[in-house]
Design a protein around this motif. Sequence first.
Motif, PDB file in Angstrom:
ATOM      1  N   ASN A 137      15.804  -3.446  39.420  1.00 44.11           N
ATOM      2  CA  ASN A 137      16.772  -3.274  38.336  1.00 44.11           C
ATOM      3  C   ASN A 137      17.094  -1.806  38.055  1.00 44.11           C
ATOM      4  O   ASN A 137      17.358  -1.431  36.918  1.00 44.11           O
ATOM      5  N   MET A 138      17.058  -0.978  39.056  1.00 40.55           N
ATOM      6  CA  MET A 138      17.269   0.457  38.847  1.00 40.55           C
ATOM      7  C   MET A 138      18.745   0.803  38.650  1.00 40.55           C
ATOM      8  O   MET A 138      19.076   1.827  38.075  1.00 40.55           O
ATOM      9  N   ILE A 139      19.645  -0.051  39.154  1.00 41.15           N
ATOM     10  CA  ILE A 139      21.082   0.200  39.004  1.00 41.15           C
ATOM     11  C   ILE A 139      21.659  -0.948  38.191  1.00 41.15           C
ATOM     12  O   ILE A 139      21.536  -2.117  38.574  1.00 41.15           O
ATOM     13  N   HIS A 155      16.949  -1.752  43.850  1.00 45.04           N
ATOM     14  CA  HIS A 155      17.105  -0.655  44.802  1.00 45.04           C
ATOM     15  C   HIS A 155      15.819  -0.645  45.626  1.00 45.04           C
ATOM     16  O   HIS A 155      14.773  -1.049  45.119  1.00 45.04           O
ATOM     17  N   CYS A 192      25.195   3.824  35.171  1.00 47.21           N
ATOM     18  CA  CYS A 192      24.493   2.693  35.792  1.00 47.21           C
ATOM     19  C   CYS A 192      23.076   3.016  36.243  1.00 47.21           C
ATOM     20  O   CYS A 192      22.370   2.110  36.696  1.00 47.21           O
ATOM     21  N   TYR A 193      22.639   4.261  36.164  1.00 49.00           N
ATOM     22  CA  TYR A 193      21.255   4.548  36.569  1.00 49.00           C
ATOM     23  C   TYR A 193      20.332   4.034  35.475  1.00 49.00           C
ATOM     24  O   TYR A 193      20.424   4.458  34.313  1.00 49.00           O
ATOM     25  N   GLN A 194      19.464   3.101  35.837  1.00 47.48           N
ATOM     26  CA  GLN A 194      18.551   2.474  34.885  1.00 47.48           C
ATOM     27  C   GLN A 194      19.298   2.000  33.632  1.00 47.48           C
ATOM     28  O   GLN A 194      18.799   2.106  32.520  1.00 47.48           O
ATOM     29  N   ARG A 195      20.495   1.499  33.824  1.00 56.75           N
ATOM     30  CA  ARG A 195      21.396   0.977  32.780  1.00 56.75           C
ATOM     31  C   ARG A 195      21.870   2.042  31.787  1.00 56.75           C
ATOM     32  O   ARG A 195      22.234   1.723  30.658  1.00 56.75           O
TER      33      ARG A 195
END
Lengths: 368, 368
Positions: free
Chosen positions: B158-160, B153, A123-126
């Motif tokens: 949109n970081m996660i 975040h 899930c970090y930066q998709r």
Amino acid sequence: MSDSPATRRSLEVALGERSYPIHIGPGLIGDPAWLTPHLAGRQVMIVTNETVAPHYLARLREGLPGELTVHELILPDGEATKTLASVTRIWDALLEAGFNRRCTLVALGGGVIGDMTGFAAACYQRGVAFVQVPTTLLAQVDSSVGGKTGVNHPLGKNMIGAFWQPRAVLIDTDTLRTLPERELSAGLAEVIKYGLIRDAAFLDWLEAELPALRRLEPAALTRAIERSCELKAEIVAADETEQGVRALLNLGHTFGHAIEAHQGYGNWLHGEAIGAGMAMAAELSRRLGWLSAAEVERTATILAAAGLPLAAPADMGVDDFLALMRLDKKNVDDRLRLILLETLGRAVIHDKTPRAQLEELLASFPRR
Amino acid sequence: MSDSPATRRSLEVALGERSYPIHIGPGLIGDPAWLTPHLAGRQVMIVTNETVAPHYLARLREGLPGELTVHELILPDGEATKTLASVTRIWDALLEAGFNRRCTLVALGGGVIGDMTGFAAACYQRGVAFVQVPTTLLAQVDSSVGGKTGVNHPLGKNMIGAFWQPRAVLIDTDTLRTLPERELSAGLAEVIKYGLIRDAAFLDWLEAELPALRRLEPAALTRAIERSCELKAEIVAADETEQGVRALLNLGHTFGHAIEAHQGYGNWLHGEAIGAGMAMAAELSRRLGWLSAAEVERTATILAAAGLPLAAPADMGVDDFLALMRLDKKNVDDRLRLILLETLGRAVIHDKTPRAQLEELLASFPRR
């Protein structure tokens, strides 16, 4: 143990463009030839815990090329830390360090570290790269292979997560020398599971070699880990997102998850709960007319030889089990689906267990 | 508006086994023929917000067959709510209601609701079904199509998140009748973007039809949404996880995200920030020798006709921009990658903008 390449084994988890290798052998941690090829970009975050870090973190860092940016995050140990709050700490650390999409997370630890780090990577930066360096037998033969990642929720185990495949799994068998004996037994539960669900010959081999495995004899360990990973990789390759056959890997897990949830995660080790759960599944399989009494007895003997519990917790009643089994992810539209044994070496998905028969089993199964 | 099926249009996002339809037209919400075929299992959770619920929630529920278990969760409105804490509320609600893996989440609202609901679906029990019912023009032409989900975040937008495709996108054009004019303009920014990056003829058409679009003329709206979705679907199909061409969709976004982050999410609407960002990208493209002054002027005229800002915030200096652009997800190994225009209708990924030229642009670009 020798770190000669001849004692190392490798296999591939075949998932098309998401395929990745598993390398098994002594001395992998700290050998730059094994980790470096699997890193994306130049930013590396090693996630580990307070128990594992003193043994292996420095050695892992030493094996990384000097031009990389390497950060580390040391979390508390234990299943109770497998929460969204811990994963948020990983995300915070990545963002504070300015990590971009071309980075790699390295999970150094047992299943809890692997599941959380994998979920953080998913899930970090998709989605970014991650590598598993499992340091418990359970993680080496089970949780590090197959791409299941996630965390627990107060209302259920592994309820929040993702399927996210690592770039590689690096299994350094030397790490088992610092593993408590109880955790070794818990890992053996999953090894035995592979024999029970899919490979009768491996079960025969295990029956003979369990004492050697508990003495950490290198050849036996490598063989047991390699065969377990092969069997898991076959099943994962056939069913990456658990739509069908992959559910067979959950033998003993519906009962086992209920035990873990009731006792509080971490009080019973996962493998211990799965061991008791497999004994319950075997007994239910006998009551359905599939296993003989002798086969149930043989299963119990093997589990006992691995040092695993054969009874459920004394304070768990039938209603406790039923309530906790309802939310299990294997339930589809509220029908109870169980993984049971047609024979030793062949498991099936069964959704026709009469409710009364299940309750009889839960009422009469030994407690301790 | 008529709800005759003849006014409805459908297209397909081609992603192999993850392919899904987009249906566009008036009167879709509440028509059981459009939503019901896309539901998995019998458990449905509608996630919406306090602004949208009074208009459309009851109508959506009425269109669902009575035998389903339908729950609803009404979150606060606004970009400031696009947090992991809000997604956790969705997960809590799903677990408290005993939802299993065969359930469907329905996102009824704008991009914030869609992104959060999609992310909740991506990670609930490692992935469940979801359907997008976008109610803002921005969500209809952009965020609901393509599978990008996630939350902000404190250190970045949109970081996660995750790539997770919906089962269907149902665009009821009637919902634009309750949309504030400012949000309509923000949505038009993304519509114009498709013309700028990929379709000069569509840009010509838009130049003529923007007044009709702002008057919500049905034929123009349907055409603009359909062509925007087609163009986005083509790009997404070619590059599902943004390894290459999909980055072109980020025209104006590196500048725009910096504006949003600096001003506080929600103070500038996403589309407004992207509008100003595209004006900046066009001007930089001129300075690099690609666009003529007349083309930059034409771009500005079109953006102004849509009601969009043409200047950056008065209180944002060069250093503010540079600092906030560093963490953008399109940066690979710290090289600044920008989406720029070779000509109107053709965008390119460019990573060779001299730092001095970028700083000159940031210093001289109009403020308001």
